[in-house]
Design a protein around this motif. Structure first.
Motif, PDB file in Angstrom:
ATOM      1  N   ARG A   1      66.348  52.505  86.674  1.00 56.48           N
ATOM      2  CA  ARG A   1      66.890  52.734  86.091  1.00 56.48           C
ATOM      3  C   ARG A   1      68.563  52.219  86.602  1.00 56.48           C
ATOM      4  N   THR A   2      68.517  52.624  88.007  1.00 60.15           N
ATOM      5  CA  THR A   2      69.581  51.368  88.217  1.00 60.15           C
ATOM      6  C   THR A   2      69.889  50.369  87.818  1.00 60.15           C
ATOM      7  N   ALA A   3      68.605  49.190  88.878  1.00 55.26           N
ATOM      8  CA  ALA A   3      68.252  47.942  87.879  1.00 55.26           C
ATOM      9  C   ALA A   3      69.159  47.423  86.725  1.00 55.26           C
ATOM     10  N   VAL A   4      68.459  47.890  85.771  1.00 55.92           N
ATOM     11  CA  VAL A   4      68.941  47.511  84.691  1.00 55.92           C
ATOM     12  C   VAL A   4      70.140  48.048  84.499  1.00 55.92           C
ATOM     13  N   ASP A   5      71.208  49.790  84.744  1.00 55.67           N
ATOM     14  CA  ASP A   5      72.713  49.217  84.715  1.00 55.67           C
ATOM     15  C   ASP A   5      73.384  48.205  85.726  1.00 55.67           C
ATOM     16  N   GLU A   6      73.469  48.323  86.463  1.00 52.74           N
ATOM     17  CA  GLU A   6      73.448  46.951  87.260  1.00 52.74           C
ATOM     18  C   GLU A   6      73.543  45.313  86.944  1.00 52.74           C
ATOM     19  N   ARG A   7      72.741  45.486  86.394  1.00 50.43           N
ATOM     20  CA  ARG A   7      72.736  44.019  85.269  1.00 50.43           C
ATOM     21  C   ARG A   7      72.244  42.613  86.158  1.00 50.43           C
ATOM     22  N   HIS A   8      72.313  43.003  87.603  1.00 50.90           N
ATOM     23  CA  HIS A   8      72.281  41.212  88.249  1.00 50.90           C
ATOM     24  C   HIS A   8      70.982  40.843  87.873  1.00 50.90           C
ATOM     25  N   MET A   9      71.014  40.555  86.589  1.00 46.15           N
ATOM     26  CA  MET A   9      69.663  39.610  86.585  1.00 46.15           C
ATOM     27  C   MET A   9      70.204  38.734  85.482  1.00 46.15           C
ATOM     28  N   VAL A  10      69.130  38.499  84.846  1.00 45.61           N
ATOM     29  CA  VAL A  10      69.242  37.316  83.753  1.00 45.61           C
ATOM     30  C   VAL A  10      68.063  37.664  82.723  1.00 45.61           C
ATOM     31  N   GLY A  11      68.238  37.803  81.308  1.00 45.49           N
ATOM     32  CA  GLY A  11      67.016  37.677  80.404  1.00 45.49           C
ATOM     33  C   GLY A  11      67.045  38.748  79.505  1.00 45.49           C
ATOM     34  N   ASP A  12      66.190  39.250  79.022  1.00 45.68           N
ATOM     35  CA  ASP A  12      66.496  40.126  77.506  1.00 45.68           C
ATOM     36  C   ASP A  12      66.729  41.869  77.879  1.00 45.68           C
ATOM     37  N   LEU A  13      67.562  41.650  78.171  1.00 45.29           N
ATOM     38  CA  LEU A  13      68.318  43.081  78.967  1.00 45.29           C
ATOM     39  C   LEU A  13      67.776  44.568  77.567  1.00 45.29           C
ATOM     40  N   ALA A  14      68.042  43.688  76.397  1.00 45.27           N
ATOM     41  CA  ALA A  14      67.604  44.435  74.808  1.00 45.27           C
ATOM     42  C   ALA A  14      66.400  45.073  75.122  1.00 45.27           C
ATOM     43  N   ALA A  15      65.618  44.264  75.438  1.00 45.34           N
ATOM     44  CA  ALA A  15      63.680  44.223  75.994  1.00 45.34           C
ATOM     45  C   ALA A  15      64.184  45.178  76.949  1.00 45.34           C
ATOM     46  N   LEU A  16      64.277  44.858  77.635  1.00 43.32           N
ATOM     47  CA  LEU A  16      64.275  45.796  78.851  1.00 43.32           C
ATOM     48  C   LEU A  16      64.444  46.859  79.277  1.00 43.32           C
ATOM     49  N   ARG A  17      65.389  47.415  78.025  1.00 47.15           N
ATOM     50  CA  ARG A  17      65.908  48.914  78.076  1.00 47.15           C
ATOM     51  C   ARG A  17      64.620  49.666  77.161  1.00 47.15           C
ATOM     52  N   THR A  18      64.383  48.815  75.846  1.00 49.87           N
ATOM     53  CA  THR A  18      63.745  49.590  75.095  1.00 49.87           C
ATOM     54  C   THR A  18      62.664  50.137  76.033  1.00 49.87           C
ATOM     55  N   ARG A  19      61.827  48.470  76.866  1.00 48.91           N
ATOM     56  CA  ARG A  19      61.252  49.237  77.716  1.00 48.91           C
ATOM     57  C   ARG A  19      61.103  50.086  78.689  1.00 48.91           C
ATOM     58  N   LEU A  20      61.896  50.083  79.141  1.00 43.67           N
ATOM     59  CA  LEU A  20      62.511  51.445  80.208  1.00 43.67           C
ATOM     60  C   LEU A  20      62.459  52.894  79.193  1.00 43.67           C
ATOM     61  N   ALA A  21      63.166  52.767  78.108  1.00 46.34           N
ATOM     62  CA  ALA A  21      63.178  54.169  77.655  1.00 46.34           C
ATOM     63  C   ALA A  21      61.724  54.424  77.118  1.00 46.34           C
ATOM     64  N   ALA A  22      60.933  53.993  77.020  1.00 40.79           N
ATOM     65  CA  ALA A  22      59.424  54.299  76.332  1.00 40.79           C
ATOM     66  C   ALA A  22      58.624  54.954  77.912  1.00 40.79           C
ATOM     67  N   LEU A  23      59.321  53.764  79.222  1.00 44.93           N
ATOM     68  CA  LEU A  23      58.686  54.268  80.503  1.00 44.93           C
ATOM     69  C   LEU A  23      59.207  55.578  80.575  1.00 44.93           C
ATOM     70  N   GLU A  24      60.103  56.078  80.251  1.00 46.07           N
ATOM     71  CA  GLU A  24      61.173  57.212  80.724  1.00 46.07           C
ATOM     72  C   GLU A  24      60.425  58.173  79.798  1.00 46.07           C
ATOM     73  N   THR A  25      60.332  58.396  78.926  1.00 48.05           N
ATOM     74  CA  THR A  25      59.561  58.686  77.892  1.00 48.05           C
ATOM     75  C   THR A  25      57.905  59.333  78.162  1.00 48.05           C
ATOM     76  N   LEU A  26      57.774  58.217  78.569  1.00 43.49           N
ATOM     77  CA  LEU A  26      55.752  58.360  79.313  1.00 43.49           C
ATOM     78  C   LEU A  26      56.203  59.348  80.680  1.00 43.49           C
ATOM     79  N   LEU A  27      57.196  58.850  81.770  1.00 44.94           N
ATOM     80  CA  LEU A  27      57.284  59.603  82.479  1.00 44.94           C
ATOM     81  C   LEU A  27      57.633  61.146  81.719  1.00 44.94           C
ATOM     82  N   SER A  28      58.713  61.148  80.872  1.00 47.13           N
ATOM     83  CA  SER A  28      58.384  63.191  80.498  1.00 47.13           C
ATOM     84  C   SER A  28      57.354  63.439  80.021  1.00 47.13           C
ATOM     85  N   ASP A  29      56.465  62.841  79.442  1.00 52.35           N
ATOM     86  CA  ASP A  29      54.884  63.739  79.010  1.00 52.35           C
ATOM     87  C   ASP A  29      54.411  63.470  79.724  1.00 52.35           C
ATOM     88  N   TYR A  30      53.917  63.088  80.919  1.00 53.36           N
ATOM     89  CA  TYR A  30      53.405  62.378  82.128  1.00 53.36           C
ATOM     90  C   TYR A  30      54.069  64.113  82.454  1.00 53.36           C
TER      91      TYR A  30
END
Length: 473
Positions: free
Chosen positions: A134-163
């Motif tokens: 989450r910190t790395a995504v928020d800092e954005r020191h990278m190049v790529g589809d950040l919107a897709a990355l945030r969507t996947r991260l949100a799914a991962l966080e939901t998955l972790l919460s259920d887990y």
């Protein structure tokens, strides 16, 4: 702001193109519900190798960046432009590729987190890893589809919460199972501790209490930790039950030892008396004393089984000495009386020849002569005494019976009564004969039948009296 490239030992390892194949799919929450048996108790799960993530093509990533000729890279994130850094002395393509690799590194970390969730790694470790992502995504020191990355991260966080929720549920179930197992151990131990000593199966109970302690240690080692207060409370109860059981057992066996010692003293005194009598030759009196000692032995308290068996062997040995000596003496006496037995057997044979007694006077003389010979013959072996006495008594009984019958035949009073009954019967018969003749003359058939029946009965009676009178003569 200028972002200088990190040294090789500080960079997150990039995924090589040679090992990349296909992007790992994002697991759904239902696919990662942990199994209580699948996860270790609290130990850290081994770090799995990073899953293969295909690198993002630089030409695709170029849509999300601008690169200046001096190596400055700007991320295009929706409507925003963010300066991510500079790669000096590099071509535009090399500078872009550097920050694309950072984007792929984050994707690889996400894939690894998803993989570890599926494998059942501890949620505490996974939370730290997802936080770093989450910190790395928020800092954005990278190049790529950040919107897709945030969507996947949100799914991962939901998955972790259920887990985490599933893990908590499994942990609570395991704790409930552990609590039930501990409660069962404590309850069984308390049941033994509360059982009265006289009803306790001590051998079985002692073995079972040792097994319960082993089961407690195994459950404590293998199962999930209970709360400290619960653990302490259960242990206090279990320890108290074991202490009470041990205290009762020591008191019980101490009491048994005291009773056993007392029983040994009582039976030692009985053995001493039995050993004193073992050399006696007063056979009859001593045998009676041994019977009394046996009655006292039966009433005496029991010692321990081992001691009681040894004491009984000594007591029985003392008796055996006496009774063996008596048996040997009787055997010697029986040998001496063997000839007397032969004489008396001949006397009984001679007495049998006198039966039946027809002349009571001659029979009395012959039996008196046999009795004299019987007295002179002396004693017979102990085993033959009853048989010999019964045999001579039969001869005496036969003579008494003959004398009784003779008296009945010759008794004057009996003869007089018989003669008087005959006279009366003859008069009655004469009257019945006269009645019969009258009935015949009158032709009265009923009267004839009655008279004939009465006459026949009197004639039979007369015949019996005449037979008895002939025996009295």
């Amino acid at each position: 702001m200028t972002h200088q490239p990190q040294s090789d030992d500080q960079q997150t390892p990039a995924v090589s193109e040679e090992t990349a194949s296909a992007a790992a799919p994002t697991p759904t929450p239902a696919a990662v519900k942990p199994s209580p048996a699948a996860r270790p108790r609290r130990s850290a799960a081994p770090v799995a190798p990073a899953p293969a993530v295909p690198p993002t093509p630089v030409e695709e990533a170029a849509a999300f960046a601008r690169v200046s000729e001096d190596g400055h890279v700007v991320l295009i994130d929706g409507e925003e432009e963010v300066a991510v850094g500079q790669v000096p002395e590099a071509t535009q393509e090399e500078a872009l590729a550097y920050f694309v690799r950072k984007y792929d590194d984050v994707r690889a970390q996400m894939a690894l987190a998803e993989q570890r969730i599926a494998a059942g790694a501890p949620s505490s470790e996974l939370g730290k890893a997802v936080g770093q992502i989450r910190t790395a995504v928020d800092e954005r020191h990278m190049v790529g589809d950040l919107a897709a990355l945030r969507t996947r991260l949100a799914a991962l966080e939901t998955l972790l919460s259920d887990y985490r929720a599933a893990e908590q549920e499994a942990r609570q179930a395991a704790q409930a199972e552990q609590l039930a197992a501990r409660e069962a151990i404590v309850a069984e131990a308390e049941q033994y501790a509360q059982t009265p000593a006289e009803r306790m199966p001590w051998k079985q109970a002692s073995a079972r209490m040792a097994e319960l302690f082993d089961e407690w240690k195994a459950a404590q080692k293998a199962g999930p930790r209970l709360g400290k207060s619960v653990e302490d409370g259960l242990w206090k109860r279990f320890r108290g039950a074991r202490t009470a059981f041990d205290k009762t057992r020591r008191a019980h066996f101490s009491q048994l030892d005291a009773k056993s010692a007392e029983a040994k003293q009582v039976k030692e005194r009985l053995i001493a008396r039995a050993e004193e009598l073992s050399t006696s030759t007063d056979w009859g009196v001593t045998a009676g004393k041994y019977r009394d000692l046996m009655d006292e032995w039966k009433r005496a308290p029991r010692a321990s089984r081992k001691d009681d068996d040894a004491l009984w062997a000594r007591f029985r040995a003392a008796q055996d000495v006496f009774f063996a000596a008596r048996k040997a003496q009787n055997a010697e006496i029986d040998r001496e009386f063997g000839e007397n037995l032969k004489v008396k057997e001949q006397i009984l044979a001679d007495g049998q020849k006198l039966l039946p007694f027809t002349d009571v006077k001659a029979g009395r003389r012959a039996l008196n002569e046999l009795r004299g010979r019987w007295e002179e013959a002396g004693k017979v072996p102990r085993g033959d005494i009853r048989r010999m006495e019964d045999g001579f008594r039969k001869l005496e009984d036969a003579l008494k019976q003959a004398e009784q019958e003779h008296w009945q035949r010759t008794n004057p009073e009996t003869k007089a009564r018989t003669n008087s009954a005959l006279s009366q019967l003859e008069e009655t018969i004469a009257g019945l004969e006269a009645d019969l003749e009258k009935a015949k003359a009158a032709g009265d058939q009923k009267a004839i039948a009655r008279a004939q029946e009465a006459l026949d009965a009197r004639l039979q009676w007369k015949q019996a009296l005449e037979a008895s009178a002939s025996q009295l003569r």
